[in-house]
Design a protein around this motif. Structure first.
Motif, PDB file in Angstrom:
ATOM      1  N   LYS A 279       0.829  -1.195   0.000  1.00  0.00           N
ATOM      2  CA  LYS A 279       0.000   0.000   0.000  1.00  0.00           C
ATOM      3  C   LYS A 279       0.865   1.246   0.000  1.00  0.00           C
ATOM      4  CE  LYS A 279      -0.479   0.110   4.974  1.00  0.00           C
ATOM      5  NZ  LYS A 279      -1.369   0.117   6.106  1.00  0.00           N
ATOM      6  N   ILE A 280       0.200   2.367  -0.132  1.00  0.00           N
ATOM      7  CA  ILE A 280       0.887   3.644  -0.166  1.00  0.00           C
ATOM      8  C   ILE A 280       0.370   4.458   1.009  1.00  0.00           C
ATOM      9  CG2 ILE A 280       1.169   5.757  -1.498  1.00  0.00           C
ATOM     10  CD1 ILE A 280       0.753   3.823  -4.006  1.00  0.00           C
TER      11      ILE A 280
ATOM     12  N   ALA B 206       7.370 -13.072   3.509  1.00  0.00           N
ATOM     13  CA  ALA B 206       6.045 -12.687   3.982  1.00  0.00           C
ATOM     14  C   ALA B 206       5.955 -11.187   4.245  1.00  0.00           C
ATOM     15  CB  ALA B 206       5.707 -13.439   5.253  1.00  0.00           C
ATOM     16  N   SER B 207       7.115 -10.552   4.358  1.00  0.00           N
ATOM     17  CA  SER B 207       7.064  -9.120   4.659  1.00  0.00           C
ATOM     18  C   SER B 207       6.607  -8.358   3.414  1.00  0.00           C
ATOM     19  CB  SER B 207       8.437  -8.634   5.100  1.00  0.00           C
ATOM     20  OG  SER B 207       9.377  -8.940   4.104  1.00  0.00           O
ATOM     21  N   THR B 208       5.905  -7.288   3.673  1.00  0.00           N
ATOM     22  CA  THR B 208       5.373  -6.523   2.559  1.00  0.00           C
ATOM     23  C   THR B 208       6.030  -5.152   2.500  1.00  0.00           C
ATOM     24  OG1 THR B 208       3.592  -5.792   3.979  1.00  0.00           O
ATOM     25  CG2 THR B 208       3.126  -7.641   2.505  1.00  0.00           C
ATOM     26  N   LEU B 209       5.870  -4.561   1.376  1.00  0.00           N
ATOM     27  CA  LEU B 209       6.521  -3.296   1.123  1.00  0.00           C
ATOM     28  C   LEU B 209       5.486  -2.174   1.211  1.00  0.00           C
ATOM     29  CD1 LEU B 209       9.406  -2.596   0.216  1.00  0.00           C
ATOM     30  CD2 LEU B 209       8.522  -2.461  -2.097  1.00  0.00           C
ATOM     31  N   VAL B 210       5.832  -1.127   1.917  1.00  0.00           N
ATOM     32  CA  VAL B 210       4.933   0.019   2.040  1.00  0.00           C
ATOM     33  C   VAL B 210       5.677   1.253   1.561  1.00  0.00           C
ATOM     34  CG1 VAL B 210       3.648   1.479   3.640  1.00  0.00           C
ATOM     35  CG2 VAL B 210       3.665  -0.999   3.954  1.00  0.00           C
ATOM     36  N   ALA B 211       5.038   2.019   0.718  1.00  0.00           N
ATOM     37  CA  ALA B 211       5.626   3.273   0.273  1.00  0.00           C
ATOM     38  C   ALA B 211       5.039   4.388   1.120  1.00  0.00           C
ATOM     39  CB  ALA B 211       5.320   3.512  -1.192  1.00  0.00           C
ATOM     40  N   THR B 212       5.891   5.224   1.669  1.00  0.00           N
ATOM     41  CA  THR B 212       5.409   6.321   2.489  1.00  0.00           C
ATOM     42  C   THR B 212       5.774   7.632   1.818  1.00  0.00           C
ATOM     43  OG1 THR B 212       5.857   4.943   4.398  1.00  0.00           O
ATOM     44  CG2 THR B 212       5.381   7.258   4.821  1.00  0.00           C
ATOM     45  N   ILE B 213       4.764   8.448   1.569  1.00  0.00           N
ATOM     46  CA  ILE B 213       5.007   9.751   0.952  1.00  0.00           C
ATOM     47  C   ILE B 213       5.137  10.769   2.077  1.00  0.00           C
ATOM     48  CG2 ILE B 213       4.068  11.523  -0.572  1.00  0.00           C
ATOM     49  CD1 ILE B 213       2.404   9.209  -1.865  1.00  0.00           C
ATOM     50  N   THR B 214       6.280  11.428   2.144  1.00  0.00           N
ATOM     51  CA  THR B 214       6.453  12.398   3.219  1.00  0.00           C
ATOM     52  C   THR B 214       6.413  13.830   2.711  1.00  0.00           C
ATOM     53  OG1 THR B 214       8.829  12.113   2.997  1.00  0.00           O
ATOM     54  CG2 THR B 214       7.738  10.889   4.762  1.00  0.00           C
ATOM     55  N   SER B 215       6.785  14.055   1.467  1.00  0.00           N
ATOM     56  CA  SER B 215       6.719  15.421   0.952  1.00  0.00           C
ATOM     57  C   SER B 215       6.636  15.392  -0.568  1.00  0.00           C
ATOM     58  CB  SER B 215       7.944  16.216   1.402  1.00  0.00           C
ATOM     59  OG  SER B 215       9.106  15.592   0.918  1.00  0.00           O
TER      60      SER B 215
ATOM     61  N   ARG C 287      17.089  -2.642  -3.985  1.00  0.00           N
ATOM     62  CA  ARG C 287      17.012  -1.237  -4.365  1.00  0.00           C
ATOM     63  C   ARG C 287      15.711  -1.038  -5.119  1.00  0.00           C
ATOM     64  NH1 ARG C 287      21.490   1.710  -3.886  1.00  0.00           N
ATOM     65  NH2 ARG C 287      20.969   3.190  -5.502  1.00  0.00           N
ATOM     66  N   PHE C 288      15.177   0.124  -5.008  1.00  0.00           N
ATOM     67  CA  PHE C 288      13.901   0.393  -5.650  1.00  0.00           C
ATOM     68  C   PHE C 288      13.976   1.639  -6.509  1.00  0.00           C
ATOM     69  CE2 PHE C 288       9.506  -1.155  -4.949  1.00  0.00           C
ATOM     70  CZ  PHE C 288       9.856  -2.466  -4.742  1.00  0.00           C
ATOM     71  N   SER C 289      13.301   1.596  -7.611  1.00  0.00           N
ATOM     72  CA  SER C 289      13.234   2.789  -8.447  1.00  0.00           C
ATOM     73  C   SER C 289      11.910   3.498  -8.152  1.00  0.00           C
ATOM     74  CB  SER C 289      13.324   2.371  -9.906  1.00  0.00           C
ATOM     75  OG  SER C 289      12.400   1.342 -10.136  1.00  0.00           O
ATOM     76  N   PRO C 290      11.801   4.785  -8.490  1.00  0.00           N
ATOM     77  CA  PRO C 290      10.554   5.503  -8.223  1.00  0.00           C
ATOM     78  C   PRO C 290       9.412   4.881  -9.012  1.00  0.00           C
ATOM     79  CG  PRO C 290      12.295   7.014  -8.886  1.00  0.00           C
ATOM     80  CD  PRO C 290      12.795   5.634  -9.129  1.00  0.00           C
ATOM     81  N   ARG C 291       8.364   4.484  -8.324  1.00  0.00           N
ATOM     82  CA  ARG C 291       7.310   3.784  -9.047  1.00  0.00           C
ATOM     83  C   ARG C 291       5.922   4.045  -8.484  1.00  0.00           C
ATOM     84  NH1 ARG C 291       9.250  -2.245  -8.154  1.00  0.00           N
ATOM     85  NH2 ARG C 291      11.033  -1.373  -9.248  1.00  0.00           N
ATOM     86  N   VAL C 292       5.799   5.068  -7.668  1.00  0.00           N
ATOM     87  CA  VAL C 292       4.480   5.402  -7.145  1.00  0.00           C
ATOM     88  C   VAL C 292       3.871   6.464  -8.046  1.00  0.00           C
ATOM     89  CG1 VAL C 292       3.257   6.442  -5.200  1.00  0.00           C
ATOM     90  CG2 VAL C 292       5.122   4.837  -4.785  1.00  0.00           C
ATOM     91  N   PHE C 293       2.623   6.313  -8.347  1.00  0.00           N
ATOM     92  CA  PHE C 293       1.964   7.322  -9.167  1.00  0.00           C
ATOM     93  C   PHE C 293       0.613   7.683  -8.549  1.00  0.00           C
ATOM     94  CE2 PHE C 293      -0.948   8.162 -12.882  1.00  0.00           C
ATOM     95  CZ  PHE C 293      -0.536   9.461 -13.060  1.00  0.00           C
TER      96      PHE C 293
END
Lengths: 311, 373
Positions: free
Chosen positions: A8-9, A56-65, A136-142
């Motif tokens: 989730k985001i 089992a761990s999941t990835l969360v994207a956190t938008i801070t600014s 490593r992750f590339s920017p991928r939230v839209f």
């Protein structure tokens, strides 16, 4: 690890509100960059089976600014390449981008796809995932914002819609993701660690210099540290305007009562300074607005739009 | 709002698109996305003909930022259609012309939007071909393999929640320029006849077939009159099409030569009835003569079918002297029961019609007098 699913985001309520405000107050469509971080969250299952399975761990994207210039196609060129020279706030990474399109369907457009694909494919923009050593992750939230096409009945109601997507570079598809709006309160305690301040309080490493500090200790300091300390002290002195840190000592002990007047004077000085600063900000804002109006007029001339003010 | 308008740079590009696009595109809806100028239209839905249907794309300009190229939101069923990518995983140079158009965007150039839509439509054809190729149906795979090389063929995979999954083909028929066959051709778009073949996926039904022509062609030739050859079970398109094309070609040649027959017929009437008041000069489908019977004058309107002389012309009489309560001239019903044989020669047809008109004048006059009372 690159195809670890994004669960989730997360975004804080105020950040989301200010994003919506920025998008809705811009003249036309607007886009911008999203900053924050990805973190691995291992769900606590509370069962006896304590084998921590990393899968089992999941990835969360956190938008801070975020940054938004209030104009369409501003952060990316016509070919959807990221414009250089963006300042990325300390402690965060470029995790994606957003597009605000007025009165259009809430569906990624041709350009949205192109930009997302170009962002996620740029190796220079990838960064490590928090609490994970290898990936490593590339920017991928839209994030896509829109206002529904207005009918005369709803013209006075402002509706904002948004949808979040995870752009999967492997399949080149947008996957709709849920947005969890993080607010303050006991229910969100787990998120506290996910938000870091943008301007941390400066280290006051200089305040005791020359007074109680032993001379021989200074000799041992490296030159660079000394210079940094001098710089910090200068900045700090500028802030207090003559009211030295050293005189803070007088706030304690018998001297204190006599010193109240001095303190009050300092506060008054500060207030004057703040109000003069406010006036400066006001003036420069007016100037910015004037320039913006001027630009807008030039653009309207180019577009051949008849402005109500000119008619 | 009555004052809503497109800013000049969008209007110029849109007009160019509508007048120069090879297919007849239309704007379904236009609206404004501008905060300061709510009357300035800068986004619209384009209906673009594709595979005998329309695809609807939203074109998003920003009136206040005229220098920016427009964005496109494709239909909700085409979320997987991504014609424009910077780093193509396959090939990479696939969308090169598209990149050129976008990177070199100029709001002053009215041809840009047209070029953009043309390029996107080309990409869309390839996208649908890919989708159809991925459908797991052996019969369909065979049809695609054999038909794909045919110029101008378009394929569409339609799948919806309530609709059964099917693959539509639009097969252009007859490699001939009908426009050139018509003397003084008034058509701006090239007239085409296409066969729509709809294959239901995973079922052993014969495909649904339908002939469809451009609407203007109806003045010359109506595809509804064509009887399609039967599709024998186990047939494929490559087998079916040659017969159909052959028979169609003959019928079109006949339709073209029918123009001359109609023209001769109108010309043959002229010595008997006088010069026509009005005659449609290109397809000769309509002519109006002034007929006098004693003091009674009326107009005889002829509408001549495309299958003339196999089918006879329909007559409609309209009095010059009698009017109904709404002050409209009194008309007769459509008359087709006059003596006629397709085997007569033209002059005989004209003479028989002339005789009929003189006889009918008495009846029509009586009818007019009755109607007027």
């Amino acid at each position: 690890m690159d195809d670890l699913p994004l669960q989730k985001i997360a975004i804080s309520g105020p950040t989301l509100a200010s994003l919506i405000q920025r998008v809705s107050s811009s003249l036309a469509d607007a886009d911008g960059l999203l900053f924050g971080h990805f973190s691995l969250v291992t769900p606590s299952t509370l069962s006896d089976d304590s084998s921590a399975d990393p899968a089992a761990s999941t990835l969360v994207a956190t938008i801070t600014s975020f940054i938004c210039s209030g104009a369409p196609h501003s952060s990316f060129d016509t070919l959807a390449r990221v414009s250089s020279g963006h300042h990325i706030p300390r402690g965060t990474h470029l995790i994606g981008w957003f597009s605000g399109r007025r009165k259009s369907r809430l569906q990624p457009s041709m350009r949205d796809f192109a930009v997302s694909a170009s962002l996620s494919a740029d190796p220079k923009l990838s960064f490590p995932v928090v609490s994970s050593t290898s990936s490593r992750f590339s920017p991928r939230v839209f994030l896509l914002f829109s206002t529904p096409p207005a009918t005369p009945e709803t013209a006075t109601i402002h509706t904002h819609e948004y949808r979040a997507y995870h752009f999967s570079p492997a399949t080149e598809t947008f996957e709709p993701k849920s947005v969890s709006v993080v607010n303050i309160g006991p229910g969100f305690r787990g998120h506290y660690g996910n938000f870091s301040p943008n301007s941390p309080f400066p280290l006051l490493a200089c305040e005791l210099r020359g007074s109680s500090m032993m001379q021989e200790d200074i000799e041992e300091e490296r030159l660079s540290v000394m210079m940094q300390a001098t710089k910090d002290k200068k900045e700090l002195d500028l802030m207090v305007e003559g009211f030295e840190i050293g005189s803070l000592r007088r706030l304690m002990g018998p001297e204190a009562t006599a010193y109240t007047a001095g303190l009050e004077e300092m506060y008054e000085k500060m207030l004057t300074k703040i109000s003069s600063l406010a006036r400066l900000v006001e003036k420069s804002s007016a100037r910015v607005l004037e320039l913006e109006n001027h630009n807008s007029k030039i653009r309207a001339d180019i577009a051949g739009i008849k402005r109500a003010a000119d008619a | 709002m009555a004052s809503d308008y497109f800013p000049p740079f969008i209007a110029a590009q849109l007009n160019y698109l509508i007048t120069h696009f090879p297919q007849a595109v239309k704007v379904e809806q236009a609206w404004s996305g501008s905060r300061n100028y709510p009357g300035v239209l800068d986004r619209f839905t384009l209906c673009i003909p594709y595979c005998l249907d329309y695809i609807k794309w939203d074109i998003i300009y920003n009136a206040e930022f005229p220098l920016s190229a427009p964005d496109v939101v494709f239909g909700p069923e085409d979320e997987q259609f991504h014609p424009f990518r910077l780093t193509g995983s396959e090939g990479g140079d696939e969308a090169k012309p598209l990149k050129m158009i976008l990177s070199d965007w100029s709001y002053k150039d009215p041809t840009r939007l047209c070029a953009l839509i043309q390029e996107l439509r080309n990409e869309y054809i390839l996208y649908q071909q890919k989708r159809a190729g991925a459908v797991n149906d052996y019969r369909l795979k065979f049809e695609i393999n054999t038909m794909l090389s045919r110029e101008g063929i378009e394929i569409q995979v339609s799948s919806g929640l309530e609709k059964p999954e099917e693959v539509k083909f639009a097969v252009p028929l007859l490699d001939m320029n009908i426009n050139k066959m018509v003397h003084g051709c008034p058509w701006r778009h090239l007239q085409k006849i296409q066969l729509q073949v709809v294959y239901p996926i995973g079922k052993k039904y014969t495909p649904r077939l339908k002939l469809i022509s451009t609407t203007e062609l109806k003045a010359l030739f109506s595809v509804e009159d064509v009887k399609l050859p039967t599709w024998v079970d186990g047939m494929c398109m490559a087998e079916y099409l040659p017969h159909l094309e052959e028979s169609l070609q003959g019928q079109i040649m006949e339709a073209v030569s029918s123009i001359d027959v109609r023209r001769h017929f109108i010309e043959a009437l002229a010595p008997l009835l006088g010069r026509p008041l009005e005659a449609e000069p290109i397809f000769c489908r309509k002519a109006t003569f002034l007929v006098a019977s004693g003091a009674f004058t009326f107009q005889a309107h002829l509408s001549i079918p495309t299958q003339f002389p196999k089918q006879q012309a329909a007559l409609m009489l309209m009095s010059n002297q009698h009017f109904n309560s709404h002050h409209a001239p009194i008309r007769s019903a459509l008359l087709t029961d006059y003596p006629w044989s397709p085997r007569w020669d033209i002059s005989q047809m004209a003479e028989r019609m002339f005789d009929f008109l003189l006889d009918e004048a008495v009846n029509f006059k009586r009818y007019c007098n009755e109607m007027q009372l």
